[in-house]
Design a protein around this motif. Structure first.
Motif, mmCIF file in Angstrom:
data_model
loop_
_atom_site.group_PDB
_atom_site.id
_atom_site.type_symbol
_atom_site.label_atom_id
_atom_site.label_comp_id
_atom_site.label_asym_id
_atom_site.label_seq_id
_atom_site.Cartn_x
_atom_site.Cartn_y
_atom_site.Cartn_z
ATOM 1 N N ALA B 110 -24.654 -56.418 27.035
ATOM 2 C CA ALA B 110 -25.655 -56.515 28.053
ATOM 3 C C ALA B 110 -26.781 -54.339 27.167
ATOM 4 O O ALA B 110 -27.834 -54.826 27.285
ATOM 5 N N ASN B 111 -25.690 -53.699 27.185
ATOM 6 C CA ASN B 111 -25.735 -52.600 25.955
ATOM 7 C C ASN B 111 -26.942 -53.216 25.264
ATOM 8 O O ASN B 111 -27.964 -52.292 25.025
ATOM 9 N N LEU B 112 -27.132 -53.912 24.666
ATOM 10 C CA LEU B 112 -27.422 -54.053 23.013
ATOM 11 C C LEU B 112 -28.679 -54.724 23.500
ATOM 12 O O LEU B 112 -30.024 -54.525 23.160
ATOM 13 N N SER B 129 -32.727 -44.295 20.118
ATOM 14 C CA SER B 129 -32.465 -43.634 21.295
ATOM 15 C C SER B 129 -31.031 -45.056 20.094
ATOM 16 O O SER B 129 -29.635 -44.733 20.464
ATOM 17 N N GLY B 130 -31.421 -45.729 18.981
ATOM 18 C CA GLY B 130 -29.671 -46.283 18.054
ATOM 19 C C GLY B 130 -29.892 -45.164 17.722
ATOM 20 O O GLY B 130 -28.330 -45.006 17.652
ATOM 21 N N VAL B 131 -29.822 -44.070 17.361
ATOM 22 C CA VAL B 131 -29.559 -42.834 16.201
ATOM 23 C C VAL B 131 -28.981 -42.540 17.341
ATOM 24 O O VAL B 131 -27.339 -42.034 16.859
ATOM 25 N N GLN B 132 -29.034 -41.867 18.621
ATOM 26 C CA GLN B 132 -28.298 -40.948 19.171
ATOM 27 C C GLN B 132 -27.272 -41.436 20.423
ATOM 28 O O GLN B 132 -25.972 -41.346 20.707
ATOM 29 N N TRP B 133 -27.380 -42.249 21.091
ATOM 30 C CA TRP B 133 -26.315 -43.466 21.344
ATOM 31 C C TRP B 133 -25.611 -44.562 20.272
ATOM 32 O O TRP B 133 -24.732 -44.604 20.867
ATOM 33 N N GLY B 134 -26.317 -45.602 19.861
ATOM 34 C CA GLY B 134 -25.792 -46.375 18.463
ATOM 35 C C GLY B 134 -25.076 -45.729 17.646
ATOM 36 O O GLY B 134 -23.795 -47.019 17.373
ATOM 37 N N LEU B 135 -25.935 -45.007 16.983
ATOM 38 C CA LEU B 135 -25.394 -44.118 15.847
ATOM 39 C C LEU B 135 -23.892 -43.155 16.914
ATOM 40 O O LEU B 135 -22.507 -43.013 15.932
ATOM 41 N N PHE B 136 -24.815 -42.224 16.563
ATOM 42 C CA PHE B 136 -24.357 -40.871 16.570
ATOM 43 C C PHE B 136 -22.754 -40.794 18.125
ATOM 44 O O PHE B 136 -21.524 -40.528 17.856
ATOM 45 N N GLY B 137 -23.792 -41.323 19.213
ATOM 46 C CA GLY B 137 -22.420 -42.019 19.898
ATOM 47 C C GLY B 137 -21.611 -42.760 19.609
ATOM 48 O O GLY B 137 -20.109 -42.810 20.193
ATOM 49 N N SER B 138 -22.037 -43.849 19.123
ATOM 50 C CA SER B 138 -21.168 -44.678 18.714
ATOM 51 C C SER B 138 -19.611 -44.551 18.372
ATOM 52 O O SER B 138 -18.491 -44.717 17.667
ATOM 53 N N ALA B 139 -20.420 -43.209 16.973
ATOM 54 C CA ALA B 139 -19.948 -42.459 15.992
ATOM 55 C C ALA B 139 -17.784 -42.076 16.786
ATOM 56 O O ALA B 139 -17.150 -41.805 16.754
ATOM 57 N N VAL B 140 -19.247 -41.367 18.149
ATOM 58 C CA VAL B 140 -17.803 -40.458 18.679
ATOM 59 C C VAL B 140 -16.903 -41.411 19.203
ATOM 60 O O VAL B 140 -15.773 -41.451 19.261
ATOM 61 N N GLY B 309 -17.413 -51.126 10.377
ATOM 62 C CA GLY B 309 -17.208 -52.248 11.082
ATOM 63 C C GLY B 309 -17.658 -51.885 12.466
ATOM 64 O O GLY B 309 -18.435 -52.402 13.156
ATOM 65 N N ALA B 310 -16.570 -51.002 12.595
ATOM 66 C CA ALA B 310 -16.705 -50.176 14.445
ATOM 67 C C ALA B 310 -18.224 -49.770 14.625
ATOM 68 O O ALA B 310 -18.970 -49.885 15.375
ATOM 69 N N LEU B 311 -19.319 -49.650 14.200
ATOM 70 C CA LEU B 311 -21.049 -49.420 13.393
ATOM 71 C C LEU B 311 -21.360 -50.656 13.448
ATOM 72 O O LEU B 311 -23.196 -50.478 13.707
ATOM 73 N N VAL B 312 -20.861 -52.049 14.069
ATOM 74 C CA VAL B 312 -21.953 -52.955 13.253
ATOM 75 C C VAL B 312 -23.159 -53.333 14.456
ATOM 76 O O VAL B 312 -24.263 -54.215 13.835
ATOM 77 N N GLN B 313 -23.038 -52.749 15.337
ATOM 78 C CA GLN B 313 -23.735 -52.665 16.047
ATOM 79 C C GLN B 313 -25.497 -51.985 15.799
ATOM 80 O O GLN B 313 -26.691 -52.974 16.738
ATOM 81 N N GLY B 314 -25.328 -51.745 15.019
ATOM 82 C CA GLY B 314 -26.366 -51.365 14.285
ATOM 83 C C GLY B 314 -27.062 -52.759 14.300
ATOM 84 O O GLY B 314 -28.801 -52.645 14.212
ATOM 85 N N ARG B 315 -26.755 -53.225 12.861
ATOM 86 C CA ARG B 315 -27.371 -54.599 12.830
ATOM 87 C C ARG B 315 -27.696 -55.552 13.978
ATOM 88 O O ARG B 315 -28.350 -56.065 13.317
ATOM 89 N N VAL B 316 -27.016 -55.314 14.543
ATOM 90 C CA VAL B 316 -26.707 -56.569 15.864
ATOM 91 C C VAL B 316 -28.481 -56.360 16.792
ATOM 92 O O VAL B 316 -29.068 -57.120 16.991
ATOM 93 N N SER B 317 -28.880 -54.928 16.551
ATOM 94 C CA SER B 317 -29.398 -54.266 17.635
ATOM 95 C C SER B 317 -31.118 -54.891 16.491
ATOM 96 O O SER B 317 -32.018 -54.871 16.532
ATOM 97 N N LEU B 318 -30.925 -54.196 15.390
ATOM 98 C CA LEU B 318 -31.889 -54.577 14.514
ATOM 99 C C LEU B 318 -32.215 -55.862 14.368
ATOM 100 O O LEU B 318 -33.950 -56.208 14.356
ATOM 101 N N ASP B 319 -31.303 -56.979 14.552
ATOM 102 C CA ASP B 319 -31.874 -58.211 14.275
ATOM 103 C C ASP B 319 -31.867 -58.628 15.685
ATOM 104 O O ASP B 319 -33.416 -59.309 15.643
#
Lengths: 701, 701
Positions: B110-112, B129-140, B309-319
């Motif tokens: 649902a998030n993506l 949003s992707g930078v803040q929550w999908g990348l920076f936030g997801s890294a944490v 791989g833990a950060l794959v959600q960026g690619r899923v979102s872009l798709d």
């Protein structure tokens, strides 16, 4: 000869050599044992017939006052473009085409050649200049007569009179004949009444209309004595000295566009606006004081096309500007690709230069070949244009050929521009997306080139119809036996007159001893046979499929034509590709330096083979290539790409751009400096003995 | 069944019907005798598994505060995007993926799904949003442990802490393993020293870095005890409360970009910046106080890929976002094409609606089919992502499959987005170039999607390597006879595990009595056989060509691989196309309403046939299609396009966009109103008896 070329060659890259003195390009032709090009000679070749004018224009735009400023808001950009126009006019750039009596040089070819180069400064400047002098000014000059010239040409040239070219309407783009604006003659007052009858007939997308234009050349249906004589052009004042609309005139700003935001595009509408009878630009049609219409051209259709044809220079200019803009993108991307490293190859510690990747060669080098073809084709178009407009070869046939040639080349070069700039931007990765590196701005500005001055698909359809009618002319009055004989030898001989096919006058020397047998089957004459044969067969097939139309109802005939519309456009594209290939080949065959000729022949082969690869399915389905030879095409392209790789920097240096034209930091040598610094860091670290060891090496212990 | 569908269908176009009550689309399925789709049901199908969340997000962004303002200068746009982020966080849009204890819903899918929809409001908002929550936030979240979550997740979600994701460097884009930034552990102070050793190691293109980020997750080579343990991620504060850089930190603004100018991209560099040991995000690797390194994953390579791989959600979102953005472009262009008229057909006085032109159908409808395929494929990707990240199916194999699937689909959907948006823009002519009609802005913003979060060509190469290794696995330990048997039946059976091919579980009913014999040979099972067979043979051919590599030197092996790089990427593309086709087919086969299923099957056929046409030369060269059947492919596409034409408006209405999502004036019904007004004007004029006669008719008298 190759040696002589090497000796006489002074690397053009040296001007971009960073302070340290290291060459900016690590992979040069000098490293290869192959022949190499004489860069300066190729620059001459590319700049073509009006090279001196181009150099003059390029010199002028080295002044930063002419440069596009990235991210500038629209309002400022519009004022900047206007101020650049004044600089240009002051430098004498606005009257090369005018007769001597109006302070001009009477040199039509030079005029367009000079304007095309402005794309390097700011495409908004190029197009705003085109609006003012190429459209508004040309309408007065080409469609008007001496009284109009005397009255307006000087002030148009020196910018005391700025104008819009009011042809397109919101409801009618490429279909100019169907515009709704009317100009009804009133013999009582000897005036034309210009009127917009409905919203779709508003004039739209007009440069200079939102702000700067104080007059317009307005295209409208000329009505006198209850008869509509079709589209004619009228000079209509728009604004007073304070910039306010005159009574009856209204308009809107088109606002932000995808690019070209230095131009104030807008909409105009007219509520029974009266202009004197003399404001009809009456070269091809006139109305007497009593309302009687007269024209030297009796047929309304021919008159319309003659008037529109007088404005063909827009398409010629766009073909050239798109070609130059594409060259800039290739210069940037290939220079960067020759310096940037990414990923190690697995074969050693050093990272691989982008252009050493097979995929990178494949994505950029065929586009380079195509751009070279565009330069040669554009010069041919420009010469034809100059011949007609100078009067040296101004016949109806030459005019028609000129229009067909422009309609064929403009679509291909403008589409190629967008495809190439986009590929260049992607090939530069994230750096390509930064505005400072120019590629995104070029794409944004050149985007509309594919749909204005005639939508590309509409233009190609015109070319296709011309091909069909030329084809029909061949057989008029021929009997069935002749037709059958013809069908049996479809690939032989010259088929289309004029802007059509030519036979190669010579066989070509076989360069290089390494040629493989299959490549021998894909050399110059076979390329020509394949490309020309495809055009001929596509047109013949279309003609056969459309033949029943003459026996059908108009609606059924229209439906039949519509079913074949895509194929007609494809046939026209094939024809235009052939024209580009022929122009490239003629250009190469004129080269005397053996090394240059050798490399440019490879490049021409790459162009030809890429076209054949693009249409490979057609060649296979139609039995023009066997599956085996078809499969060889792609492999030959791979080999040509690898062979041309060491020449890539020379070939883009030959565009002759100075740093003031390129301006992209990634093509400035900065990338090379960064790479050198990083490699030196790792070298020194390794030498110091203090480098951390890798975890892997640790495990091996 | 078809009749039932018609009866239950309420036209979605009605919401855009202009005041006069006339339908906006003059050519609807209702006019045809064919079956028609249940628009609402297709909307459900397209919105997929997380349709409710998508609808919620679409409802939220009906608020104009979320909309992109065309032409807004960069500085203002950046502040606007930030303010939109706050609105989004206040609406609860930033924590759907977080565990319940941090106020979240623990719902990764649902998030993506919610974030993807933001592309309709402003792609800058989606990516920021992707930078803040999908990348920076997801890294944490993904790379950190409980202490990091407790400390930062809340403030990241509510935007009291804004951050940059500092992975990419000027000198290293997609090759993250080679970054130059170092993080050297100092056991004396129990700190990591973050350092930028040379210019190429500056962090670059980082959203939130130029202005808004007060911290960053910085990727650096972790060095402790003289050993480099590879890339790890560190939490590094950047700015003080006044927005000034902290000591040792410097940076630059990336300035204007080709699009996405609502995001403050910038560069960062570090001069021996010290952070506490605890700031290492230590889920996959840790350093003890004394400097001892430890990790649950012993192999450095696998550890690196696990972290990435833990950060794959960026690619899923872009798709997903690219798919939705493409849909918007198609909605605009097809709605306009259904109202706009241009040129008369020669068969009557009325002008032709654009979408009635054969070429116009050909240029837009296959893109519509392709976009439908993307929706189905993205939902499949999203479900796989949710399965892994929810822990329901979190195995190493599923993670690898997820990464391969994302690496296959993201390139195709982002490239398709650019191609489709560009075609849509050109199909709308000059109107398409006006920013208010959205197409140019969409292209500008989505441009960088093809090179960020993994360059498309690099991703496809990863997919290609996976295909090769799966292929090799099949034959490990097999003898020559087995290999020979295999070679003889290459198109049969399931070849690649995981994100690979599937067998069709059913034969498909033969719709329609008009099917021609040649079309019967191009139905669902044959399409699958052709598409799957191509992937299998391309991989097998590549494997054969690369086989000698094992006996070559590393440099020779690298050269051999490089020669085949383009083909490897093409094989991966073929694989991804097959995956899209399979997802589309699975989706269609689930539909129960006969009319809907019928039309969607045509659309799926159009997609499949367009893929086969694109690669027709390959099929012919490899003997998979005869010249005769090959020639039939294009004719079948023509027929499918004509058949789908009356359904075009229904199919884009099924995207479910409200006027607040579309916003383009040309798709608002205004064009229909203009056309109606113009036709009424000419009708009334003719009826009045005062219309001017044509010059032609005059001559006939």
């Amino acid at each position: 000869m190759a040696d002589a070329a090497v000796r006489s060659y002074k690397p053009a890259t040296s001007k971009r050599t960073p302070a340290g003195g290291a060459p900016t390009a690590p992979h040069t032709a000098a490293e290869a044992s192959d022949p190499r090009i004489d860069v300066a000679a190729v620059t001459d070749l590319l700049l073509g017939t009006w090279g001196d004018t181009r150099r003059e224009a390029r010199e002028m735009i080295k002044d930063p006052a002419f440069w596009r400023v990235e991210g500038m808001p629209m309002a400022e950009h519009r004022e900047r473009a206007l101020s650049q126009m004044h600089l240009l006019a002051d430098a004498g750039g606005s009257r090369r085409n005018l007769p001597e009596e109006y302070g001009g040089l009477n040199d039509n070819g030079a005029n367009l050649a000079g304007f095309m180069e402005l794309v390097l400064a700011d495409p908004s400047l190029q197009i705003k200049s085109g609006v003012q002098w190429g459209l508004f000014g040309s309408a007065v000059f080409q469609l008007g007569t001496k009284k109009h010239h005397d009255r307006w040409l000087q002030s148009i040239a020196d910018l005391t009179l700025l104008g819009a070219f009011a042809m397109t309407e919101t409801g009618h783009g490429s279909d100019v004949a169907a515009i709704g604006t009317t100009a009804t003659y009133d013999p009582e007052t000897e005036e034309f009444v210009i009127h917009t009858p409905f919203r779709g007939a508003w004039k739209d997308y007009l440069g200079n209309a939102a702000l700067h234009g104080t007059a317009a050349t307005v295209f409208a249906q000329l009505i006198t004595g209850g008869v509509n004589y079709g589209v004619h052009c009228f000079f209509v004042p728009l604004r007073d000295e304070d910039g306010a609309f005159l009574p009856g005139i209204g308009g809107e700003d088109d606002g932000v566009k995808g690019g070209l935001n230095g131009i104030d595009n807008g909409r105009l509408h007219f509520d029974h606006v009266r202009v004197p009878r003399e404001n009809l630009l009456n070269r091809y049609g006139d109305v007497a004081a009593d309302g009687t219409y007269s024209s030297e051209i009796p047929t309304p259709g021919r008159r319309f096309f003659t008037m529109l044809g007088a404005l063909v220079q827009g398409r010629v200019s766009l073909d050239g500007a798109a070609t130059t803009g594409t060259a800039l993108a290739l210069h940037i991307a290939l220079t960067y690709a020759n310096q940037r490293r990414q990923f190690d190859s697995g074969a050693g510690s050093d990272e691989v230069v982008l252009l050493d990747y097979g995929k990178h060669q494949r994505r950029l080098l065929p586009l380079l070949a195509q751009n070279y073809a565009q330069f040669f084709a554009n010069d041919e178009l420009l010469r034809k244009f100059d011949g007609v407009f100078s009067g040296r070869s101004d016949t109806p046939e030459e005019r028609e050929d000129l229009e067909t040639l422009a309609a064929a080349l403009k679509p291909l070069s403008t589409w190629n521009a967008l495809d190439t700039i986009q590929e260049a931007r992607e090939a530069c990765g994230g750096s390509g997306f930064l505005a400072e590196n120019r590629l995104v701005g070029l794409h944004q500005d050149l985007d509309v080139y594919v749909t204005f001055e005639g939508d590309n698909n509409v233009l190609l359809q015109l070319v296709g119809k011309r091909l069909l009618s030329d084809y029909a002319t061949q057989f008029r009055g021929k009997d069935a036996a002749t037709l059958a004989r013809y069908a049996a030898r479809q690939t032989a001989g010259k088929l289309f007159h004029g802007a059509g096919l030519r036979q190669l006058g010579q066989t070509v020397a076989d360069f290089g001893s390494t040629a493989r047998s299959v490549e021998l089957g894909l050399r110059e004459d076979q390329q020509h046979e394949l490309l020309a044969g495809r055009v001929q067969q596509m047109v013949a097939d279309l003609a056969a499929r459309l033949r029943p139309a003459s026996k059908l109802s108009p609606a059924e005939a229209a439906a039949l034509f519509n079913q074949n519309q895509s194929e007609l456009i494809e046939a026209a594209r094939a024809h235009a590709e052939l024209l580009q290939w022929e122009a490239f080949t003629d250009g190469v065959n004129k080269v005397e330096d053996a090394g240059t000729r050798h490399v440019l022949t490879w490049l021409r082969d790459l162009f030809g083979l890429s076209l054949i690869e693009k249409h490979l399915a057609w060649y296979l389905i139609n039995g023009r290539l066997s599956a085996q030879r078809g499969g060889a095409v792609s492999r030959y392209i791979d080999r040509l790409s690898a062979r041309l790789r060491p020449h890539a920097q020379d070939l883009v240096d030959a565009y002759g751009f100075a740093p003031e034209h390129v301006r992209a930091p990634i093509a400035s040598g900065a990338e090379q400096a960064r790479q050198d610094e990083a490699r030196e860091y790792y070298r020194a670290l390794a030498a110091s003995g203090t480098a951390p060891v890798s975890e892997k090496s640790l495990k091996k212990k």
